[in-house]
Design an enzyme around this catalytic site. Structure first.
Site, PDB file in Angstrom:
ATOM      1  N   GLU A 105     -36.570  18.400 -27.176  1.00 43.75           N
ATOM      2  CA  GLU A 105     -37.018  17.410 -25.664  1.00 43.75           C
ATOM      3  C   GLU A 105     -37.653  16.557 -25.949  1.00 43.75           C
ATOM      4  O   GLU A 105     -37.046  15.466 -26.281  1.00 43.75           O
ATOM      5  CB  GLU A 105     -37.953  18.431 -25.016  1.00 43.75           C
ATOM      6  CG  GLU A 105     -37.140  17.973 -23.571  1.00 43.75           C
ATOM      7  CD  GLU A 105     -38.178  19.396 -22.679  1.00 43.75           C
ATOM      8  OE1 GLU A 105     -38.525  18.865 -21.260  1.00 43.75           O
ATOM      9  OE2 GLU A 105     -38.120  20.340 -23.170  1.00 43.75           O
TER      10      GLU A 105
ATOM     11  N   GLU B  47     -48.053  24.206 -22.408  1.00 44.71           N
ATOM     12  CA  GLU B  47     -47.465  23.435 -21.744  1.00 44.71           C
ATOM     13  C   GLU B  47     -47.581  24.923 -20.723  1.00 44.71           C
ATOM     14  O   GLU B  47     -47.429  24.620 -19.078  1.00 44.71           O
ATOM     15  CB  GLU B  47     -46.161  23.708 -21.693  1.00 44.71           C
ATOM     16  CG  GLU B  47     -44.627  23.845 -20.578  1.00 44.71           C
ATOM     17  CD  GLU B  47     -43.569  23.452 -21.496  1.00 44.71           C
ATOM     18  OE1 GLU B  47     -42.304  22.636 -20.199  1.00 44.71           O
ATOM     19  OE2 GLU B  47     -43.266  24.262 -21.966  1.00 44.71           O
TER      20      GLU B  47
END
Length: 863
Positions: A464, A740
């Site tokens: 990502e 996260e």
């Protein structure tokens, strides 16, 4: 005797003035200790063989002061210094030390270079072996000055006569390449000699044509070529010049890097490497063939607005463990972003495999969270003696590394983790009496370091690593305290404006790459799109740069106008794709947007908040009609929010912590509604045992919503919580960066099963801004910290705190400690600034520049 000198001037938001892309760069300086405030300044500019002084300018301005005189021309060099006057001083200060500024190539016509690449067939759908390119040339006189202006389609590292040029990595970084390709200017005078010379460059795929993105990634996002664009400009001692630019006379050959990818890692075969490849002695050797030339619009070549990515720290392994099958497992004690450098000796053909991961699972590297980013580097030894090596065109996020194939026993001194990120100047520090809170703050710092790699990314390890707009929108206040990130974020916001759709939509991430099926096609989304309005305002408040606000104002206005159209006459944004309170801990692992808070409540709240900030920006820029229009729009949206989402007794239709936090923090409630709403928020928090129940949207707001509305104690209960989910839970689980998910690692030691499970995401670390302002006690009350508030609000058992910030005007600091009689505090107000100090139980006290010691017992008695 004259007073001390001010600091050397700085130019724009750059660490130095070499190769600047602004013809009239603004100047900043800090005042000498004891000046108090500045009543006037004088600038001296030496250029074109002459010296010009402005004479005294009656002004208190010392940050981003306009350039005096004519604009610089391409390549022009000037030396600048400043002196200042203090109130009542008969004489000015001493002159500052001189500082040089030198323009880059300001006119597209200045460029002669064209892209050059290897001229052999490649499979555009597969892995391609990187090339090296080189040029031999002759210099016929003594070199007085030489500059290399360089960039690439892909990544590059340049050598001149065998010497590395510069120390940055992953150059030229990632911008919206069709519109902006960043070049950098290097002083290479010392690398050149009269006679034979060679310039050469390593090339890599990088973001330009490497495989990047979700679900296997996409290759060739910007093109299929891997090309160098370089222009070496030499000035001889007699004033004549020579230019060596990339053209059809250059040569190319395969290099010893066999494969390279930002996600995949790098394979290097030392048997194929000639260390003298970029020296005149290598001329005529090897399989060098003519290059292929390409095209590039020189109008798209831009100078940097901030510093490059560099190695900023080296970390030795904390432990080295040899497994039963001969592998070596290294723990560096810190989750970081970078690469391994190894020093190793072994027989030719010996192959070392270096694997990386953020966490261990059952004693082995936990690679599932990396998804398809394999993060494996491979080194094949030449047998020619000890070799020191690290990859060139990749980065990994890791705490742990595994090395297979090491010849013999591996010792800690043979492997180093080198930490890479944009080399921003550190500007903010915090510590307090609680070691867990200190570790939390340190985790925030490390997550910022790992994710500010040329642009603000979400995570640094998996497939990502994108410039998510929502993440930096919530984190920008923290980021701008910790580091001087104005140049980096100004550059990235420029790309946000370029990627903005014609209807005003702001993408989920910038630069935009394919993201089917969820992220492509692009939809407008609250909190993410609001980066267009809120982040320029944050940077203006923290760095005092009104021109930055002006540059990004059209983007902000187009965004709010779009949301106004989507909401229509109801002023409610209750349609479309919304991520809501992303990663609310109650959301299931496979649906991070399915939180407890109505996503359209969040969208309408952000609509009001952005309209309000657009009005504030317009007022600062002197656009009075827009200021009035968007202030009225903000009022209308707030009224619509109350009609739709506020029930009797100030209950909200979403009875969640995030709903109340946004309503309170964004000023959407009437004065009568605020206290009962805050009381309900406190009830919700306490009913859940003071565990965190917010995601990306609510987390940055909840402590302020509580503390500013009578529930400071509950805010501290949240901060100090150690049960999952909470900030300190991650610390107790050994985290060294921000996760996260609140439970990326679950209490039983297993990984969260979700496909998004990063251990290095800064968004939930936005609480650090609250640590700086409320626990530490420093807040900017005028742009650039020209005025400050020192207002510590202790709680949670914290008995002392120290916070320091290098503002554009100088250092602001507050150190406080609780005593038997109250609080003592040492305060530093930067020169040229004013402040208000408000210690607990005491009336506000106006302070001028300098150091002050305050005591609540004395202040209370005086009151």
């Amino acid at each position: 005797m004259l007073p001390p000198q001010p600091s050397p001037v700085s130019f724009e938001h750059l660490p130095d003035g070499l190769g600047i892309g602004v013809a009239s760069p603004r100047l900043s300086w800090t005042l000498p200790t004891g000046t108090g405030r500045q009543t006037g300044y004088e600038l001296e500019v030496e250029r074109r063989g002459g010296v010009r002084r402005t004479g005294r300018v009656d002004s208190a301005e010392q940050v981003l002061v306009p350039w005096p005189g004519d604009a610089l021309t391409s390549r022009e060099r000037a030396t600048v210094r400043v002196r200042v006057w203090a109130p009542g001083a008969a004489h000015p200060s001493e002159w500052s030390a001189p500082r040089d500024v030198e323009a880059g190539l300001l006119d597209p016509a200045d460029w002669q270079a064209v892209p050059v690449s290897a001229d052999w067939d490649e499979d555009p759908a597969g892995e391609r072996r990187p090339a090296r390119v080189r040029k031999d040339f002759h210099l016929h006189r003594t070199v007085a000055r030489a500059r290399l202006h360089v960039t690439a389609h892909g990544l590059y590292e340049v050598e001149v006569n065998g010497h590395r040029v510069g120390d940055e990595t992953l150059a030229p970084g990632w911008t919206v390449y069709p519109h902006r390709l960043r070049y950098r200017t290097h002083d290479v005078t010392a690398h050149l000699t009269e006679g034979a010379n060679t310039v050469g460059a390593w090339l890599g795929d990088g973001w330009y044509r490497g495989k990047y993105g979700f679900d296997g990634g996409t290759r060739n996002i910007y093109g299929t070529d891997q090309s160098l664009i370089a222009q070496l400009e030499v000035e001889y001692d007699d004033g004549t010049t020579q230019v060596v630019a990339t053209d059809g006379t250059w040569k190319a050959a395969p290099g010893p890097i066999l494969t390279s990818g930002l996600y995949e890692g790098e394979t290097f075969d030392a048997r194929l490497h000639d260390p003298a490849w970029a020296t005149p002695s290598a001329a005529g050797t090897g399989d060098w063939t003519p290059v292929r030339t390409g095209t590039r619009d020189p109008a798209t070549l831009v100078a940097p607005l901030g510093p490059p990515v560099r190695c900023t720290e080296e970390i030795a392994p904390a432990t080295v463990t040899r497994t039963a099958d001969g592998r070596h497992l290294l723990d560096f004690g810190q989750n970081l972003v970078g690469r391994l450098r190894v020093t190793v000796d072994g027989p030719a053909g010996t192959t070392l495999t270096l694997r990386h991961a953020e966490v261990l699972q059952d004693g082995e590297l936990a690679t599932r969270p990396l998804r398809e980013a394999t993060s494996v580097d491979t080194l094949v030894l030449s047998g020619g003696g000890p070799l020191t090596w690290e990859p060139r065109f990749t980065l990994h996020g890791f705490r742990y590394a595994e090395i297979t194939g090491w010849p013999g026993e591996l010792t800690a001194g043979q492997v180093t983790a080198r930490v890479y990120h944009t080399d921003m100047r550190r500007t903010g520090w915090f510590e307090c009496s609680d070691p867990l809170v200190n570790r939390l703050h340190e985790n925030v710092v490390w997550s910022m370091r790992g994710n500010f790699v040329d642009l603000p990314t979400d995570c640094p390890q998996r497939d990502e690593r994108l410039g998510w707009t929502g993440d930096i929108q919530v984190f920008a206040p923290t980021a701008s305290f910790l580091y001087d990130c104005a140049g980096l974020l100004d550059s990235w916001l420029t790309d946000v404006g370029l990627e903005q759709l014609p209807d005003g939509t702001i993408p989920w991430y910038v630069p935009v790459i394919p993201g089917e099926p969820m992220w492509t096609p692009i939809h407008p989304g609250a909190a993410w799109g609001d980066v267009a309005t809120l982040t320029p305002w944050t940077l203006f408040q923290r760095f005092g740069d009104r021109e930055l606000l002006r540059r990004h104002h059209p983007m902000a206005k187009a965004w709010v106008d779009l949301v106004e159209r989507l909401a229509g006459p109801t002023r409610l944004w209750d349609t479309g794709v919304q991520l809501g309170d992303w990663l609310d801990p109650a959301a299931p692992p496979d649906d991070p947007a399915a939180g407890r808070t109505d996503r359209y409540l969040v969208a309408t709240a952000y609509f009001a908040h952005s309209a309000r900030h657009l009005a504030l920006s317009a007022r600062e820029l002197g656009i009075d009609t827009d200021a009035a229009r968007y202030a009225a729009l903000a009022d209308e949206v707030a009224a619509a929010f109350r009609r739709r989402y506020v029930l009797p007794a100030a209950r909200l239709t979403s009875d969640s912590a995030t709903a109340y936090a946004v309503a309170l923090a964004f000023g959407l409630l009437t004065p009568e509604q605020r206290r009962p709403a805050a009381d309900r928020l406190a009830e919700i928090v306490l009913a859940d045992g003071a565990r965190v129940s917010t995601g990306f949207v609510g987390t940055p707001l909840i402590c302020d919503a509580l503390a500013d509305n009578g529930h400071l104690d509950v805010a501290y209960r949240l901060l100090m919580q150690t049960e999952c989910p909470s900030w300190l839970y991650t610390v107790t689980m050994g985290a060294t960066t921000i996760w996260e998910r609140w439970d990326s690692l679950r209490p039983d030691g297993t990984l969260n099963p979700g496909g998004m499970t990063s251990f290095n995401h800064y968004a939930l670390g936005a609480v650090a801004d609250w640590l700086h302002r409320v626990v530490g006690g420093i807040t900017a009350t005028a742009p650039g910290y020209r005025r400050l508030s020192f207002r510590p609000r202790p709680g949670g058992g914290i008995t002392w705190a120290r916070v320091r910030h290098d503002t554009p005007y100088g250092t602001a600091a507050l150190s406080w400690e609780l005593t038997a009689t109250g609080m003592t505090a040492d305060v530093t107000v930067p020169q040229g600034c004013s402040a208000t100090a408000e210690l607990p139980g005491c009336a506000p006290l106006v302070l001028g520049p300098g150091d002050h010691t305050l005591n609540t017992a004395e202040l209370g008695a005086a009151a």
